[in-house]
Design an enzyme around this catalytic site. Structure first.
Site, PDB file in Angstrom:
ATOM      1  N   GLY A 106       0.827  -1.197   0.000  1.00 20.76           N
ATOM      2  CA  GLY A 106       0.000   0.000   0.000  1.00 20.76           C
ATOM      3  C   GLY A 106       0.862   1.248   0.000  1.00 20.76           C
ATOM      4  O   GLY A 106       2.043   1.209   0.332  1.00 20.76           O
ATOM      5  N   ARG A 160       0.028   9.275   1.255  1.00 20.46           N
ATOM      6  CA  ARG A 160       0.585  10.595   0.989  1.00 20.46           C
ATOM      7  C   ARG A 160       2.014  10.739   1.498  1.00 20.46           C
ATOM      8  O   ARG A 160       2.865  11.348   0.854  1.00 20.46           O
ATOM      9  CB  ARG A 160      -0.318  11.627   1.658  1.00 20.46           C
ATOM     10  N   ASP A 210     -12.523  10.022  10.325  1.00 23.06           N
ATOM     11  CA  ASP A 210     -12.388   9.714   8.896  1.00 23.06           C
ATOM     12  C   ASP A 210     -12.957   8.323   8.602  1.00 23.06           C
ATOM     13  O   ASP A 210     -12.314   7.502   7.943  1.00 23.06           O
ATOM     14  CB  ASP A 210     -10.931   9.810   8.451  1.00 23.06           C
TER      15      ASP A 210
END
Length: 274
Positions: A16, A19, A134
């Site tokens: 994976g 940012r 989130d």
């Protein structure tokens, strides 16, 4: 990469990328068990930025929440001059985002099988004084036994009873209207986001949408919740009632995570489609 990390774990392929860092699969040098290591490049983050605070906050928050059967478990943290490495439970099956992409809609029992452990995870966070901030399908993982694991606490915030939070965080489709409005808010923003997840599972599209982030925020702010007959005619009244209580713009009337868990749809097997 940290010498201590390499001593304790064999770091393998990338699984994976985000940012500020990369997630690798790794194996314990002692037990041979599989883990994931999230490696964050500190050099990409300004010293005085909010992201720098989040960098160290994630590991701290995960320690507060562990152990819990429905929250991704943290095992080790390593740091060197340039990187922070967080060793986590490895979930090697698809997340909810990919499961939604591979099918049109979920049945009510299928949606219930996601919502119960998700709300148990969120309720645990809130009892421990943590707001995730989130909640979205990308952060809802499943292990090889199909157990749900809430992940990615990079935007999480600790709070005390009655204490409000600030800051525009989250993802456009899932963010609560009070966050969009720039007002102080409480942990019920997670309940709103979970309500959006439930709506998407049943409908195949979000309740509030637009062609840009600005348009999405405008529809979220209006919070005009609709149940198109072409999609929701087979969805039970109990489900729609729960959605109204989770996606309630009035925060004082919006359910808490614990109240969601006590709703008849959550306790009654998903409701009978009518």
């Amino acid at each position: 990469m940290s010498e201590a990390l390499r001593r304790d774990y064999s770091v393998c392929e990338e699984i994976g990328r985000g940012r500020y860092g990369v997630v690798f699969r790794c194996f314990s040098a002692v037990s041979g068990k599989s883990f994931a290591v999230k490696t964050i490049d500190k050099r990409l983050i300004a010293d005085d930025s909010v992201d720098r605070q989040c960098l160290y906050n994630e590991a701290k928050v995960m320690h507060i929440l562990s152990p819990n059967p429905h929250i991704l478990q943290i095992f080790d943290v390593y740091e060197d001059e340039s990187h922070l490495h967080i060793v986590l439970e490895h979930c090697n099956t698809s997340d909810l985002f990919h499961r939604l992409a591979n099918r049109t809609v979920f049945s009510e029992p299928e949606a219930l099988s996601v919502m119960v452990p998700l709300m148990e995870a969120i309720a645990h966070c809130h009892r421990r004084g943590v707001a995730h901030r989130d909640i979205k399908p990308d952060n809802i993982l499943f292990n090889n036994r199909n157990q749900l694991k809430l992940a990615d606490f990079g935007s999480a915030e600790c709070f005390r009873d009655g204490e409000l939070m600030t800051g525009i965080v989250g993802t456009p489709y899932y963010v609560a209207p009070e966050v969009v409005a720039g007002r102080d808010y409480n942990e019920k923003v997670d309940v709103w986001s979970a309500g959006v997840v439930l709506y998407i599972m049943l409908a195949g599209f979000p309740p509030f949408y637009g062609d840009s982030a600005t348009e999405i925020f405008e529809t979220v702010s209006r919070a005009n919740l609709r149940f198109p007959a072409s999609v929701f005619q087979s969805v039970s009244p109990a489900t729609k009632d729960l959605l109204r209580r989770m996606l309630c713009k009035d925060v004082s009337r919006r359910f808490t995570a614990d109240t969601v868990l006590r709703h008849p749809w959550m306790t009654g097997g998903g409701g009978d489609p009518k």
